[in-house]
Scaffold this active site. Structure first.
Site, PDB file in Angstrom:
ATOM      1  N   LYS A   1      -0.120  -2.713   4.120  1.00 17.37           N
ATOM      2  CA  LYS A   1       0.352  -2.368   2.410  1.00 17.37           C
ATOM      3  C   LYS A   1       2.234  -2.927   2.568  1.00 17.37           C
ATOM      4  O   LYS A   1       2.451  -2.731   3.679  1.00 17.37           O
ATOM      5  CB  LYS A   1       0.425  -0.918   2.170  1.00 17.37           C
ATOM      6  CG  LYS A   1       1.292  -0.402   1.328  1.00 17.37           C
ATOM      7  CD  LYS A   1       0.711   0.957   0.834  1.00 17.37           C
ATOM      8  CE  LYS A   1       1.153   1.640  -0.780  1.00 17.37           C
ATOM      9  NZ  LYS A   1       0.875   3.607  -0.507  1.00 17.37           N
TER      10      LYS A   1
ATOM     11  N   SER B   1      -1.351   4.644  -5.100  1.00 16.23           N
ATOM     12  CA  SER B   1      -1.171   3.612  -4.860  1.00 16.23           C
ATOM     13  C   SER B   1      -1.431   2.397  -3.760  1.00 16.23           C
ATOM     14  O   SER B   1      -1.007   1.492  -4.294  1.00 16.23           O
ATOM     15  CB  SER B   1       0.326   4.032  -4.719  1.00 16.23           C
ATOM     16  OG  SER B   1       1.043   4.215  -3.223  1.00 16.23           O
TER      17      SER B   1
ATOM     18  N   SER C   1      -2.180   9.045  -2.345  1.00 18.96           N
ATOM     19  CA  SER C   1      -2.180   7.374  -1.988  1.00 18.96           C
ATOM     20  C   SER C   1      -3.326   6.160  -1.084  1.00 18.96           C
ATOM     21  O   SER C   1      -2.946   5.602  -1.817  1.00 18.96           O
ATOM     22  CB  SER C   1      -0.463   6.531  -2.103  1.00 18.96           C
ATOM     23  OG  SER C   1      -0.229   6.282  -3.379  1.00 18.96           O
TER      24      SER C   1
END
Lengths: 467, 95
Positions: free
Chosen positions: A74, A149, A173
């Site tokens: 990420k 997210s 997330s």
């Protein structure tokens, strides 16, 4: 092929790491034009790493447990000499001066970091639509969001553009995008994976975890990234609970709270099917109550926004990041750099956090939320004296369409209703995909929650269910 | 509960955030909605409850307060948007 078998074949010399990586780079080139999971592909450094691994194998030197396995990270974790932006304009040109501990541990085990994935700006959001750069599509149905997210990391594994990916989970997330994209997603116990080198959002909740396509790879990835780290003061020295796992001795709790009503019909159907499967395997099912989880969402948004408003104070355009050219004074320079650099959701949360921490409101909001957090922690503590695992769906709905929840922040916040309680209590939780899809081809995720440092029992139960 | 434009401007000032008039209007209305939503918390019984700042109880592990030099100063400095030699350039601090 899963990560374990790829690593074994690379180790034995049966296949070359460079061939694997070239294959995955080709896949990304072909598939990611549509999906947009990656913000950047690290082709050069990935191939260089793969060549090093092949050389070690040729020289009969030892190689790591993730030899040649393509891993995506990420875009909020540092990887030395590579760009990291948190999907924000304010960090658009930031180059990592060192690597996050979790990334370092992957590299030590000879994983190959192939790229950084899209996300909601600073991990604030539930659809990846808050990225300053692009929208990531759900590989199961491109009209729908991948969740967030960590939407890019989930989509990368779902579209087999990576075998493992790292994400971060503050209120759901990892688990929510895993459910939306039909992959496995683990939020480990708070403190079990080092946060060193992870861009801070809400420090008391943030935790690095992983996405995989099967429980075995998840177990392996977690064993690599977890462990105490001196560089993170909240990193725990406690070890995994090692218990012999016997499904017939396992008690599974089903919360009987009002939030369990109002599920999308397909999710309800899969939930009941999962309960039946667990019963057939020999687990006993018990009704439990977590009465204070009804307060979890507003509590979370006070705590997370408060911590975010403080953590994001460092982005002032001075030492790194976007610096406004329009300012005429130092104070204006801060304000303009931040005003130009942050997107709408980040600004909204900084405003909310600053409000709830400001004079006159601190006791009414922040302290109250921390007290309710104690009540929620106690609910879980009590439940885990009676049962071993809590089962709920991961989300109340399947993946929604682009734009559906952007106008109303509270409706977006509600998509994390099942994931937030475990975050506040710091316990471990995993989302596992159900086999049956909806008519639109979308996936349903089931969430299994267990007590602190009890990840191994989650892996065992997922292993049994996936057989 | 209403949040006035003046209050929004005060919070933005504390947060050092430049907002346009349009943004002030939007955030004012949304903040109000969020705070009304949070009134739900008034129902919780928190008498005799201690606040929890972390998920796990127990000590945090602080390192020794000893200065260590970061091995790659240039990597840090290369991220500085405005610099002269090894110094960071800022706007005038004292008028």
């Amino acid at each position: 092929m899963n990560a374990i078998s790829i690593a074994n074949k690379v180790k034995s010399g049966e296949i070359k790491a460079t061939d694997i990586i070239n294959d995955y780079l080709d896949r990304i080139k072909e598939k990611d034009k549509k999906i947009n999971a990656f913000l950047e592909v690290f082709a050069d450094s990935a191939l260089k790493k793969a060549e090093e691994i092949d050389l070690k194998v040729a020289q009969k030197k030892p190689v790591g447990t993730l030899a040649g396995v393509p891993v995506a990270i990420k875009d909020n974790m540092l990887y030395k000499n590579h760009r990291m932006t948190c999907a924000s304009k304010i960090l658009e040109n930031y180059i990592s001066p060192y690597s996050a501990t979790a990334v370092e541990k992957l590299l030590e085990e000879d994983a190959v970091i192939i790229g950084r994935t899209n996300m909601d700006e600073f991990a604030m959001g539930s659809s990846t639509e808050n990225s300053a750069f692009k929208n990531t599509k759900n590989p199961l149905n491109e009209k729908h969001v991948p969740g967030g997210s960590s939407g890019g990391s989930a989509a990368a594994v779902a579209a087999t553009m990576a075998l493992i990916s790292l994400g971060s989970d503050t209120g759901g997330s990892i688990r929510q995008p895993a459910a939306f994209c039909g992959v496995y997603g683990l939020k480990p116990t708070y403190g079990s994976v080092s946060r060193y080198g992870l861009a801070a959002f809400a420090s008391s909740l943030d935790q690095i975890g992983c996405f995989t396509n099967n429980p075995e790879d998840m177990k392996l990835a977690f064993s690599v990234i977890s462990g105490h780290d001196k560089k993170d003061s909240t990193s725990s020295i406690l070890q995994q609970t090692e218990k012999k796992f016997d499904i017939k001795a396992i008690k599974i709790g089903i919360p009987k709270e009002p939030f369990m009503e109002g599920l999308e019909p397909k999710i309800k159907e899969e939930f009941l099917l999962t309960i039946q499967k667990l019963k057939n395997l020999g687990a006993s099912m018990l009704d439990i109550s977590l009465p204070n989880t009804q307060y979890a969402l507003p509590t979370y948004y006070i705590i997370a926004s408060g911590e975010a408003s403080s953590n994001l104070g460092r982005y002032d355009g001075t030492r790194y990041g976007l610096n406004s050219k329009k300012a005429d004074s130092l104070i204006n320079f801060y304000k303009l750099s931040r005003g130009e650099g942050f997107g709408p959701e980040v600004k909204r949360r900084i405003m909310l956090g600053t409000y709830s921490l400001s004079a006159g409101y601190y006791d009414d909001y922040y302290i109250k939320a921390q007290k309710i957090r104690t009540l929620i922690k106690n609910d879980f503590k009590k439940a885990f004296t009676e049962i071993d695992i809590i089962l709920t769906p991961t989300t109340p709905t399947t993946a929604f369409k682009f734009g559906d929840k952007l106008k109303n922040p509270i409706s977006m916040y509600l998509s994390d209703i099942f994931t937030i309680p475990a975050s506040l209590a710091g316990v471990c939780a995993v989302s596992a995909p159900c086999k049956n899809k909806t008519e639109a081809g979308l996936s349903v995720g089931m969430q299994f929650t267990s007590n602190h440092f009890n990840e191994t029992s989650l892996f065992s139960i997922l292993g049994l269910l996936s057989d | 509960m209403e949040i006035t434009k003046k209050e929004i401007e005060h919070i933005a000032e504390l947060a050092k955030l430049e907002l346009t008039d349009e943004e002030k209007k939007i955030y004012g209305a949304q903040l109000k909605d969020i705070l009304v939503w949070m009134e739900k918390l008034n129902k919780a019984d928190i008498s005799n409850t201690e606040p929890a700042s972390y998920a796990l109880s127990g000590k945090s592990h602080l390192r020794e307060d000893k200065v260590k030099k970061f091995p790659d100063t240039q990597a840090l400095l290369s991220n500085v948007p405005a610099r002269e030699f090894d110094f960071i350039k800022v706007k005038k601090v004292i008028e």
